[in-house]
Every structure is written in structure tokens, then in C-alpha cells.
Design a protein around this motif. Structure first.
Motif, PDB file in Angstrom:
ATOM      1  N   LEU A  12      71.212  -5.714  34.368  1.00 27.35           N
ATOM      2  CA  LEU A  12      70.709  -4.747  35.352  1.00 27.35           C
ATOM      3  C   LEU A  12      70.227  -3.472  34.663  1.00 27.35           C
ATOM      4  O   LEU A  12      69.085  -3.033  34.857  1.00 27.35           O
ATOM      5  N   THR A  13      71.077  -2.885  33.847  1.00 28.04           N
ATOM      6  CA  THR A  13      70.728  -1.643  33.151  1.00 28.04           C
ATOM      7  C   THR A  13      69.521  -1.839  32.246  1.00 28.04           C
ATOM      8  O   THR A  13      68.580  -1.033  32.265  1.00 28.04           O
ATOM      9  N   THR A  14      69.530  -2.896  31.473  1.00 27.73           N
ATOM     10  CA  THR A  14      68.442  -3.147  30.526  1.00 27.73           C
ATOM     11  C   THR A  14      67.125  -3.374  31.250  1.00 27.73           C
ATOM     12  O   THR A  14      66.083  -2.845  30.839  1.00 27.73           O
ATOM     13  N   TYR A  15      67.166  -4.119  32.347  1.00 30.32           N
ATOM     14  CA  TYR A  15      65.920  -4.365  33.077  1.00 30.32           C
ATOM     15  C   TYR A  15      65.366  -3.076  33.676  1.00 30.32           C
ATOM     16  O   TYR A  15      64.159  -2.813  33.593  1.00 30.32           O
ATOM     17  N   LEU A  16      66.216  -2.254  34.271  1.00 35.88           N
ATOM     18  CA  LEU A  16      65.734  -0.988  34.843  1.00 35.88           C
ATOM     19  C   LEU A  16      65.096  -0.112  33.769  1.00 35.88           C
ATOM     20  O   LEU A  16      64.046   0.496  33.991  1.00 35.88           O
ATOM     21  N   LYS A  17      65.705  -0.066  32.596  1.00 34.68           N
ATOM     22  CA  LYS A  17      65.130   0.711  31.492  1.00 34.68           C
ATOM     23  C   LYS A  17      63.841   0.064  30.984  1.00 34.68           C
ATOM     24  O   LYS A  17      62.868   0.766  30.681  1.00 34.68           O
ATOM     25  N   TRP A  46      74.561   2.868  40.854  1.00 33.51           N
ATOM     26  CA  TRP A  46      74.453   2.495  39.442  1.00 33.51           C
ATOM     27  C   TRP A  46      73.660   3.595  38.751  1.00 33.51           C
ATOM     28  O   TRP A  46      72.463   3.759  38.982  1.00 33.51           O
ATOM     29  N   THR A  47      74.334   4.389  37.936  1.00 31.11           N
ATOM     30  CA  THR A  47      73.707   5.523  37.283  1.00 31.11           C
ATOM     31  C   THR A  47      73.401   5.199  35.827  1.00 31.11           C
ATOM     32  O   THR A  47      74.275   4.735  35.091  1.00 31.11           O
TER      33      THR A  47
END
Length: 135
Positions: A12-17, A46-47
């Protein structure tokens, strides 16, 4: 075959970035491709390191986990989260199972999330998102 699956939260984090922190996105990831470290969460904040916050709607819809992400200010989502969790229990998850099974036929687009350790995780979309419409 991967020996150690990446956590769903890291994907999730990697895709948003990877998408330059879009205002919204919505995708599926296969349970078989990730470790589901957000099990039981339905609506939560999710921050990212940048300080940008997302409201995440998450649902397990076998064989996928579905994420809908909207960039929004942090707010208490515990009431929503509990409501969605109760609804999933009351309906025995049957609508989500059908959603996941229907998604198998409806998914038309795949993108790759390039993880920091070099792993590549496919994520799935019902149709390609117009990345240019994000900004």
C-alpha cells in the motif's frame, strides 16, 4: 515463488509513493502475494512519511484484498471501522466473496509495485486508472 511475502501495508505505502501520492486510487492485491497484516481493518487512516494521510477502505474479497484510498485529512474513523466490521460479520462475508469472485472476470488491468527489496507485486484494477487525471 517468494519465500517471504511483503506485507500488504508495505505494498500500500509503496504503491501510493510510486504513483506520486495521488488524490485517490483503488486496486486489488491477491492474498497469495502478500502477508495480510491489516486483517480486520475496514476503514482507517494511513499516513505516509510525507505527512499526507489517506482514508483507506479495505475489504477481504477472496481471492483478493480490495483497497480504496482517498487522500484526506486525518480523522477518527473508529466508528466507521466498527460499523463495517459488524456488517461483514452479520452478512457472513458472502457479498464480499461474490465481489472477489466477480473481480476475477472483471479485472482488466495489472500494474507492478516495485518493492524496496526488489520484489515485484502485481496489483489489479477493473480498468486502467488515468494517472493524468490525478493532478
Amino acid at each position: 515463488m517468494r519465500l517471504i511475502k511483503p506485507r500488504a501495508s508495505d505494498v500500500l505505502t509503496t504503491y501510493l509513493k510510486q504513483c506520486n501520492e495521488p488524490p485517490w486510487t483503488s486496486y486489488f492485491v491477491k492474498y497469495s502475494d502478500v502477508k495480510d497484516d491489516q486483517w480486520g481493518k475496514s476503514h482507517f487512516n494511513w499516513t505516509l512519511d510525507s505527512g499526507n494521510n489517506y482514508h483507506i477502505l479495505r475489504a477481504g474479497c477472496y481471492p483478493y484484498i480490495k483497497y480504496h484510498c482517498s487522500k484526506r485529512p486525518y480523522q477518527d474513523l473508529s466508528l466507521d471501522d466498527n460499523f463495517f466490521r459488524i456488517m461483514k460479520v452479520l452478512n457472513l462475508g458472502i457479498p464480499l466473496l461474490f465481489y472477489g469472485l466477480a473481480a476475477i472476470a472483471l479485472i482488466k488491468h495489472v500494474e507492478i509495485v516495485q518493492m524496496n527489496d526488489g520484489q515485484k507485486v502485481p496489483i489489479y484494477f477493473l480498468y486502467p486508472e488515468n494517472k493524468g487525471s490525478f493532478h
